[in-house]
Structures are given as structure tokens and as C-alpha cells.
Write a protein that holds these residues in place. Structure first.
Motif, PDB file in Angstrom:
ATOM      1  N   ILE A  47     -55.645  -0.515  36.534  1.00 20.35           N
ATOM      2  CA  ILE A  47     -56.260  -0.637  37.861  1.00 20.35           C
ATOM      3  C   ILE A  47     -56.645   0.760  38.376  1.00 20.35           C
ATOM      4  O   ILE A  47     -57.628   0.915  39.101  1.00 20.35           O
ATOM      5  N   HIS A  50     -60.055   1.626  37.836  1.00 18.49           N
ATOM      6  CA  HIS A  50     -60.999   0.869  38.642  1.00 18.49           C
ATOM      7  C   HIS A  50     -61.085   1.451  40.052  1.00 18.49           C
ATOM      8  O   HIS A  50     -62.179   1.712  40.561  1.00 18.49           O
ATOM      9  N   ASN A  51     -59.948   1.659  40.684  1.00 24.68           N
ATOM     10  CA  ASN A  51     -59.918   2.087  42.077  1.00 24.68           C
ATOM     11  C   ASN A  51     -58.540   2.680  42.369  1.00 24.68           C
ATOM     12  O   ASN A  51     -57.546   1.961  42.406  1.00 24.68           O
ATOM     13  N   GLN A  52     -58.530   3.998  42.552  1.00 19.53           N
ATOM     14  CA  GLN A  52     -57.256   4.697  42.722  1.00 19.53           C
ATOM     15  C   GLN A  52     -56.542   4.281  44.017  1.00 19.53           C
ATOM     16  O   GLN A  52     -55.334   4.124  44.051  1.00 19.53           O
ATOM     17  N   GLU A  53     -57.310   4.097  45.069  1.00 21.52           N
ATOM     18  CA  GLU A  53     -56.689   3.706  46.344  1.00 21.52           C
ATOM     19  C   GLU A  53     -56.023   2.331  46.219  1.00 21.52           C
ATOM     20  O   GLU A  53     -54.949   2.089  46.769  1.00 21.52           O
ATOM     21  N   LEU A  54     -56.673   1.444  45.474  1.00 17.34           N
ATOM     22  CA  LEU A  54     -56.124   0.102  45.290  1.00 17.34           C
ATOM     23  C   LEU A  54     -54.758   0.160  44.607  1.00 17.34           C
ATOM     24  O   LEU A  54     -53.789  -0.452  45.061  1.00 17.34           O
ATOM     25  N   THR A  57     -52.062   1.567  46.821  1.00 17.90           N
ATOM     26  CA  THR A  57     -51.604   0.638  47.862  1.00 17.90           C
ATOM     27  C   THR A  57     -50.716  -0.455  47.261  1.00 17.90           C
ATOM     28  O   THR A  57     -49.684  -0.825  47.840  1.00 17.90           O
ATOM     29  N   TYR A  97     -52.793  10.765  53.841  1.00 17.33           N
ATOM     30  CA  TYR A  97     -53.165   9.754  52.847  1.00 17.33           C
ATOM     31  C   TYR A  97     -52.178   8.586  52.896  1.00 17.33           C
ATOM     32  O   TYR A  97     -52.561   7.416  52.887  1.00 17.33           O
ATOM     33  N   HIS A 100     -52.841   6.375  55.756  1.00 12.33           N
ATOM     34  CA  HIS A 100     -54.007   5.540  55.479  1.00 12.33           C
ATOM     35  C   HIS A 100     -53.627   4.334  54.601  1.00 12.33           C
ATOM     36  O   HIS A 100     -54.031   3.204  54.868  1.00 12.33           O
ATOM     37  N   ALA A 104     -52.829  -0.538  55.316  1.00 12.22           N
ATOM     38  CA  ALA A 104     -53.084  -1.780  54.586  1.00 12.22           C
ATOM     39  C   ALA A 104     -51.818  -2.618  54.434  1.00 12.22           C
ATOM     40  O   ALA A 104     -51.884  -3.800  54.114  1.00 12.22           O
TER      41      ALA A 104
ATOM     42  N   ARG B 242     -68.056   1.604  38.085  1.00 12.76           N
ATOM     43  CA  ARG B 242     -68.286   1.219  39.466  1.00 12.76           C
ATOM     44  C   ARG B 242     -69.627   1.692  40.005  1.00 12.76           C
ATOM     45  O   ARG B 242     -70.361   0.944  40.629  1.00 12.76           O
ATOM     46  N   THR B 260     -57.924  -6.261  36.709  1.00  6.78           N
ATOM     47  CA  THR B 260     -57.903  -6.047  38.160  1.00  6.78           C
ATOM     48  C   THR B 260     -58.061  -7.374  38.906  1.00  6.78           C
ATOM     49  O   THR B 260     -57.372  -7.630  39.903  1.00  6.78           O
ATOM     50  N   ARG B 337     -55.385  -9.040  50.689  1.00  2.00           N
ATOM     51  CA  ARG B 337     -55.776  -8.194  51.811  1.00  2.00           C
ATOM     52  C   ARG B 337     -55.815  -6.712  51.392  1.00  2.00           C
ATOM     53  O   ARG B 337     -56.689  -5.957  51.794  1.00  2.00           O
ATOM     54  N   ILE B 338     -54.855  -6.317  50.551  1.00  2.00           N
ATOM     55  CA  ILE B 338     -54.835  -4.940  50.043  1.00  2.00           C
ATOM     56  C   ILE B 338     -56.121  -4.668  49.263  1.00  2.00           C
ATOM     57  O   ILE B 338     -56.735  -3.609  49.389  1.00  2.00           O
ATOM     58  N   TYR B 339     -56.555  -5.639  48.488  1.00  2.00           N
ATOM     59  CA  TYR B 339     -57.801  -5.483  47.722  1.00  2.00           C
ATOM     60  C   TYR B 339     -58.975  -5.244  48.662  1.00  2.00           C
ATOM     61  O   TYR B 339     -59.799  -4.368  48.426  1.00  2.00           O
ATOM     62  N   HIS B 341     -59.011  -4.067  51.713  1.00  2.00           N
ATOM     63  CA  HIS B 341     -58.866  -2.757  52.352  1.00  2.00           C
ATOM     64  C   HIS B 341     -59.307  -1.650  51.392  1.00  2.00           C
ATOM     65  O   HIS B 341     -60.087  -0.758  51.744  1.00  2.00           O
ATOM     66  N   ALA B 342     -58.819  -1.723  50.153  1.00  2.00           N
ATOM     67  CA  ALA B 342     -59.098  -0.654  49.192  1.00  2.00           C
ATOM     68  C   ALA B 342     -60.553  -0.672  48.738  1.00  2.00           C
ATOM     69  O   ALA B 342     -61.143   0.376  48.465  1.00  2.00           O
ATOM     70  N   GLU B 343     -61.148  -1.870  48.640  1.00  2.00           N
ATOM     71  CA  GLU B 343     -62.552  -1.932  48.209  1.00  2.00           C
ATOM     72  C   GLU B 343     -63.454  -1.330  49.285  1.00  2.00           C
ATOM     73  O   GLU B 343     -64.513  -0.803  48.988  1.00  2.00           O
ATOM     74  N   HIS B 345     -62.704   1.278  51.094  1.00  2.00           N
ATOM     75  CA  HIS B 345     -62.550   2.735  51.210  1.00  2.00           C
ATOM     76  C   HIS B 345     -62.776   3.510  49.919  1.00  2.00           C
ATOM     77  O   HIS B 345     -63.487   4.504  49.923  1.00  2.00           O
ATOM     78  N   HIS B 346     -62.114   3.068  48.818  1.00  2.00           N
ATOM     79  CA  HIS B 346     -62.208   3.809  47.545  1.00  2.00           C
ATOM     80  C   HIS B 346     -61.792   5.254  47.675  1.00  2.00           C
ATOM     81  O   HIS B 346     -62.443   6.139  47.129  1.00  2.00           O
ATOM     82  N   GLU B 347     -60.759   5.544  48.421  1.00  2.00           N
ATOM     83  CA  GLU B 347     -60.414   6.958  48.587  1.00  2.00           C
ATOM     84  C   GLU B 347     -59.763   7.490  47.301  1.00  2.00           C
ATOM     85  O   GLU B 347     -59.021   6.788  46.630  1.00  2.00           O
ATOM     86  N   GLU B 348     -60.076   8.728  46.961  1.00  2.00           N
ATOM     87  CA  GLU B 348     -59.444   9.358  45.803  1.00  2.00           C
ATOM     88  C   GLU B 348     -58.811  10.658  46.228  1.00  2.00           C
ATOM     89  O   GLU B 348     -59.467  11.511  46.812  1.00  2.00           O
TER      90      GLU B 348
END
Lengths: 295, 377
Positions: A47, A50-54, A57, A97, A100, A104, B242, B260, B337-339, B341-343, B345-348
Motif C-alpha cells: 500500500i 500506492h499512497n504513503q498517507e493511506l 493512517t 503530520y 493531520h 482521519a 498514480r 489496496t 473513511r481512512i481511504y 481521507h487519504a485519497e 490528500h496524498h501527503e508524502e
């Protein structure tokens, strides 16, 4: 001792014998497992692509659930350890961070507070339970059993992230546990290498060549079996062993034990109870060697 | 002055003999480097010992070797720490083991030929800027902050330590490898480059490209400059999938997307569904499976049969994709819901750039303020 227990997905999936044997061994050791049954997958490094924030969280959620229990967290999978430690490093490093990410989690009434202790069973066994205590509980010393350690990358590297500054011997713990149980640790080339599992669906040949080579090297070094704290390594080393044998072009046939199974054998539990018959690579040879050990 | 023993792997092709080990005692301060030790051997004991070096300050990248099995620079490893590392398990008297780098042919003693597994692969990723549009009159001007992201891969000194340590390369010499892929990200992340998509497409179509990395983290620990090549490879994967919607020949992106999605639906992994959806995603994938998909699925049948026979796969959720349970109670909705939220933002967060905040347990007064502290998130 009481821990917030995260068994991971694979220990309840294709290696059910791991989850089962951990429960039995915890009882013998007097470790109370408070299972995190609402927690989610760690992402296994996938994962994160795919998306580090995901993934941060998702793991913050698991950590927050563990923190609600009021005790430290324990996992039984090197991959969970590595994937979760990676997220924890980012979450702990930066309060903005973390805030943030916690947004969620707020809807569920959860909050991750920096600094959770999350350890693989191997680390718990050596650092918290203690090898001296373990030695006292051994009922059937594994005398003469030659065991090859196989760590799994995710509890070895990167050292800085995985607490090696504080615990520099974490990459020697398997040898120490094997010896504390009365067995003999076998040195061979593959002990700290990669099993290849993460690319088994992407580049099967490279993946299984890695697994097959390590099993072969352990056999050449005279191992009676391997032991691993990682069920994903187990999938490649045990479940895929017949396929790995084809790719490396040699006969294999080496039992691969999960860490709780090896501990369980020394504590006097029986191979069948520990789910060893569920393995793909036969564990008969290990059983024969055990039968030969004088009580 | 403390004495250290260096056990060096020697090889002289002109002799016609194979490689052999030779031990030398050196007397040097423990804070001096293994390279200093090797140079003392060459100067005082055996002038035939061949070692490549130049700056002696971890800048030129010439003295890559393996010390006690770990790929690194000889000039950046102190004798004292190398001695300690050699004696972690067997106590006291083990020598410091020095070998040439792995995954490349040895020319002589500690000098390797970096052409086939390093330089050739660096050239493979087109390691120069490919700008688009009209050339500016003077230099290309971009905001400095748009370049920060690639400073990590720009820190590479081409020493080859990551290539030497790479466990994928060991099993698949065709793998483009960590150094070259970190270099590829140096251009994919460069705002002046105009061919990001073409570069990513090229790497995704190579079966030994971005999806051949097995996540072993060896390159991260080996790199003497903190480049973390594996992290750069993961960035290449994220951007290819992506931002550019690029499918690869290894099935890597489909695997990652299937994984995912399954966690979004089930919370924990449904392994059978992962196998099915990685190879034949959605209705389209099932109606028209590719040749590779069929081969993959058929190839997994013997393993499944063995699993059923021993009992490890003898349950409906493991045999039938999709039967796997969801998380209990409201938990699955929380994961969904977490998905969302994260979709959004995509913060790195890149710790190489941002750095870590001081330990929060320490009272603030005890912390020396850092002049370059990055508190401006």
C-alpha cells in the motif's frame, strides 16, 4: 506479561499454524495476548507504493487501538514489523503530520500518540521475556537439532529505523533463541538475505530462485530445519519450496518452522498440536530427530 | 597503538590461481579507517595489494568494498568499529574481513569491474536532462523548492555499494538495480525534464525494471550517502501508477491496486482474491485474461492443491476468492473513511528533507535549538 497482539493477515490466512502455535506457546510462557481484532492490514510494503498517507493512517489506527489496551504491542510477522515501523518513524518524527493523520482517526474516537512500543515476538522473547527465563521453561532441550535461522528483511533493515542503535544484537537473536532452547544454530549464507516473496507474482523466477538458493545453502550446511519469525518468508521457503526446487534444479525438502513452533517443541508441545503437519515441506525429519533426543 | 588483523580476499588473474585469503596485522589508531589499514599493508608489507581509492573522505566513491560482509566504503569505516562488528558473535579475536564488492566481476584483489552491473545500467536510464520546448537564452530557472525532492538521489557518489548489496541483482543480473533506478528518479523528479512519462513507461516495460525490486532494504543500509535507493524505486512506482496510469509488464501495478482495494473492502488480506485480482482484475480481466495471467493462475494450482492436502488451505474463505470476512462492527466503515481521507490528500513526508523533530519526551528547555530546524510544515 500482557501484550496488545497483532497477528497480521497471513498468520490467519495461508499459515494458520502460526496463529495457532503462537496461542499455545503464549499460554505456556504466561504471555497474555489481547488480540487487536478490529485492527487492519499493515499494508505489507504494497500500500506504501500506492499512497504513503493511506498506509500511515491505516497503521496509526492499529497503533491507536493498541494504545487503548494500555500495554505494548506485539506482532508475529517480520513484514508487519517493518511496514509498521516505517509508518511509525514518519508519524513520530513530525507532530504536524501526526495531527493531520489523526484527523482521519477522530471519527472513530481514536488518536495515535507518538512513541508506541511495537515488537516482533522474537524481540519480545529476548528483550522482555528474557532468555534466562526461557531456558528455565525448556522441557525438551533441542539437543543435536541443527537449526538454520532465517530472519526476513523487515526485522533486519534499515537498522536505523528498527531500533538497532538501542538493541544492536537484534540480528543475532534467532541464534540466541535456538541456543537457549538447546539447539545448534547453523551458519549458512542465506540467513539474513531476502526470501524473494514480495515479487513472487511479478518475477516468479527471480523470487523462487532466492528462496530455493537459501534452502539449498542451509541443507548444504547440514541444517535439519529452518526457523523464521516471518510468515511471508514461510510462504516462499515452505509453501513454494517444491516450485523453488524446480527453478533451482535441485532436490530440496527442508522443514521450515515458525518461531513459536520451535519454541513450542522445546517447551514440550507436540508437533501435531503446533500445526507442523500443515506444512508443505515435510517436518517428519525434525520429528525423528526430536524422538531421538533423550528425555 | 592497537593492532588489528585484516583478512583480505586476494585474486590475481595473471597467476592462473583462484582467489585466496591473506591476513595482515596493522598497527593504527582505532579511529583511522579500514582504507588506512589497507594502505599501510600496501606501503609496508605487500606492495602487490591492489585497492582503488582517491579522496579518503567518502566523496569520490572509489573505495567500495565489503567489510565483514557489508557493502560500504573502506574510507568511511573505522578500524575500531569494523573490529567490533567482526567480533559480535564469536568474541575477541576474529579478523576484520575485507572483500571486493559483490554482484560484479573482480579485476584484481579489491578492485572490481563496475562496467557491466553499474555503469551500463546507469547509461540504461538515460542519465541526462531531456528538456522540452525552446531552449532558454541562459540557464533553466525553476523555484528552488521544486528541486528539494531530488536532492536525496543527487547525493549519490556512484560508489556501487548499493549494487554490491542488492539481493535482487544477486538472483537476477538483468535487474536495472538500485543505483540506476535512483538515478532515474533524479530525472523523473526534476521539473526541468520533459520526458517523465516516457522514462517511466520505459522502466515499466522492462521486465527487470521498477517491479523487480524485492524490498530487501539492503541498498538503504549500504549507501554511505543516505540516498535510500529503494525509497526512490517506490517513488517511481507511485508516480508511474498514480500520476501516469502506466501498467507494467511484471503485473506489479495490478498487484498493488488489487491489494489496496482488498484492504478497503475487507480490512485484512484475502489472499485468494489477491491472487485472482492480480492476474485477472475485474470483469474485463476475467473475460479476456492475458497469456501471462493464465500462466500465473495455472502455475499456482499445484501449490493450492498441496495446501488443501496438508490442511493449511482447507477452508472456504481460502479457496473461494471474496468469501473472506470483513472487520467486525463499524471497523470496516472506518477503514473506508481512512481511504477517502487519504485519497483526498496524498501527503508524502520525506524525512531525508524534513528531518526528525527532537524527542518529545525531553523537556523543551533541554533541547538546543537547531539553526536549520525545519518547523515550517
Amino acid at each position: 506479561m500482557k501484550v496488545a497482539y497483532w497477528p497480521g493477515c497471513v498468520s490467519r490466512g495461508f499459515t494458520p499454524e502460526l496463529h495457532g502455535s503462537m496461542a499455545l506457546v503464549a499460554e505456556q510462557l504466561g504471555i497474555e495476548l489481547v488480540e487487536l481484532d478490529r485492527a487492519n492490514c499493515c499494508g505489507a510494503g504494497v500500500i506504501a507504493e500506492h499512497n504513503q498517507e493511506l498506509v500511515d493512517t491505516l497503521n496509526a489506527r492499529t497503533f491507536a487501538l493498541a494504545q487503548q489496551t494500555g500495554v505494548s504491542m506485539m506482532n508475529i510477522c517480520s513484514t508487519c514489523q517493518g511496514a509498521q515501523s516505517e509508518c511509525q518513524q514518519r508519524l513520530d518524527a513530525d507532530s504536524a503530520y501526526r495531527a493531520h493523520i489523526n484527523e482521519a482517526l477522530a471519527a472513530e474516537g481514536l488518536e495515535y500518540k507518538a512513541g508506541i512500543t511495537n515488537k516482533n515476538f522474537l524481540w519480545v522473547l529476548v528483550e522482555d521475556f528474557g532468555l534466562d527465563e526461557l531456558r528455565k521453561l525448556v522441557q525438551r532441550p533441542l539437543e543435536g537439532l541443527r537449526v538454520g535461522p532465517f530472519y526476513g528483511c523487515y526485522v533486519l533493515r534499515p537498522k536505523q529505523r528498527l531500533g538497532y542503535d538501542e538493541h544492536p544484537e537484534r540480528d543475532l537473536y534467532l541464534e540466541q533463541v535456538i541456543e537457549a532452547l538447546g539447539g545448534e544454530a547453523v551458519e549458512y549464507d542465506g540467513a539474513r538475505k531476502c526470501c524473494g516473496f514480495p515479487i513472487v507474482t511479478m518475477n516468479r523466477e527471480t523470487s523462487l530462485r532466492q528462496a530455493g538458493t537459501h534452502v539449498g545453502d542451509a541443507l548444504d550446511a547440514g541444517a535439519d530445519c529452518l526457523v523464521t519469525p516471518c510468515p511471508l518468508c514461510h510462504l516462499n521457503l515452505d509453501m513454494q519450496q517444491p516450485e523453488a526446487a524446480k527453478i533451482t534444479g535441485r532436490e530440496l525438502g527442508l522443514a521450515v518452522l515458525h518461531l513459536p513452533q520451535l519454541v513450542g517443541l522445546a517447551l514440550g508441545l507436540e508437533p501435531k498440536q503446533l500445526g507442523m503437519r500443515k506444512h508443505i515441506a515435510s517436518t517428519e525429519w525434525v520429528e525423528e530427530r526430536l524422538a531421538a533426543i533423550p528425555a | 597503538m592497537p593492532e588489528f588483523q585484516l583478512k583480505v580476499r586476494r585474486y590475481q588473474p595473471e597467476s592462473g590461481d583462484g582467489p585466496y585469503w591473506q591476513s595482515f596485522d596493522v598497527e593504527l589508531d582505532e579511529t583511522l579507517s579500514v582504507l588506512d589499514g589497507l594502505l599501510q599493508v600496501r606501503d609496508d608489507k605487500d606492495g602487490t595489494l591492489v585497492v582503488r581509492c582517491s579522496c579518503r573522505a567518502a566523496i569520490c566513491g572509489s573505495c567500495g568494498v565489503k567489510i565483514n560482509g557489508e557493502s560500504t566504503l573502506a574510507c568511511k569505516t573505522q578500524l575500531g568499529e569494523a573490529h567490533e562488528a567482526a567480533n559480535r558473535r564469536n568474541g575477541g579475536s576474529e579478523p576484520i574481513v575485507v572483500e571486493p564488492m559483490g554482484n560484479m566481476p573482480v579485476i584484481k584483489d579489491l578492485v572490481t569491474d563496475m562496467e557491466s552491473t553499474h555503469w551500463k545500467k546507469i547509461r540504461r536510464v538515460t542519465p541526462w536532462l531531456l528538456p522540452e520546448g525552446e531552449e532558454p537564452e541562459r540557464e533553466y530557472v525553476v523555484p528552488p523548492e521544486s528541486m528539494i525532492d531530488i536532492t536525496q538521489s543527487m547525493a549519490c557518489i556512484q560508489c556501487g555499494a548499493c549494487v554490491s548489496s542488492c539481493l535482487s541483482l544477486e538472483a537476477d543480473p538483468g535487474f536495472i538495480g538500485p543505483a540506476a533506478l535512483a538515478k532515474a528518479y533524479r530525472f523523473v523528479g526534476d521539473p526541468r525534464d520533459g520526458q517523465h512519462e516516457e522514462r517511466l513507461h520505459d522502466l515499466a516495460q522492462d521486465p527487470h525494471g521498477i517491479y523487480d525490486c524485492t524490498h530487501c532494504f539492503s541498498c538503504i543500509d549500504a549507501c554511505p550517502k543516505g540516498v535510500a535507493p529503494m525509497d526512490q524505486i517506490m517513488r517511481l512506482r507511485r508516480i508511474a501508477g498514480r500520476e501516469h496510469d502506466i501498467d507494467d509488464v511484471n503485473n506489479g501495478r495490478r498487484h498493488e491496486e488489487a491489494f489496496t482495494k482488498i484492504i478497503e473492502r475487507k480490512g485484512t488480506l484475502d489472499e485468494s482474491l489477491l491472487l485472482q485480482e492480480s492476474y485477472a482484475p475485474g470483469i474485463k480481466g476475467k473475460l479476456k485474461p492475458s497469456g501471462g495471467a493464465l500462466k500465473g493462475l495455472i502455475g499456482s494450482i499445484p501449490t493450492a492443491i498441496r495446501g488443501i492436502r496438508t490442511g493449511k488451505m482447507r477452508s472456504l474463505p481460502k479457496l473461494i476468492p471474496g468469501v473472506h470476512h470483513k472487520l467486525p462492527g463499524d471497523s470496516q466503515n472506518q477503514v473506508k473513511r481512512i481511504y477517502e481521507h487519504a485519497e483526498d490528500h496524498h501527503e508524502e513526508l520525506n524525512l531525508y528533507i524534513r528531518g526528525e523533530e527532537p524527542d518529545q519526551d525531553v523537556p523543551e528547555a533541554a533541547i538546543e535549538p537547531e539553526p536549520d530546524e525545519a518547523g515550517d510544515r
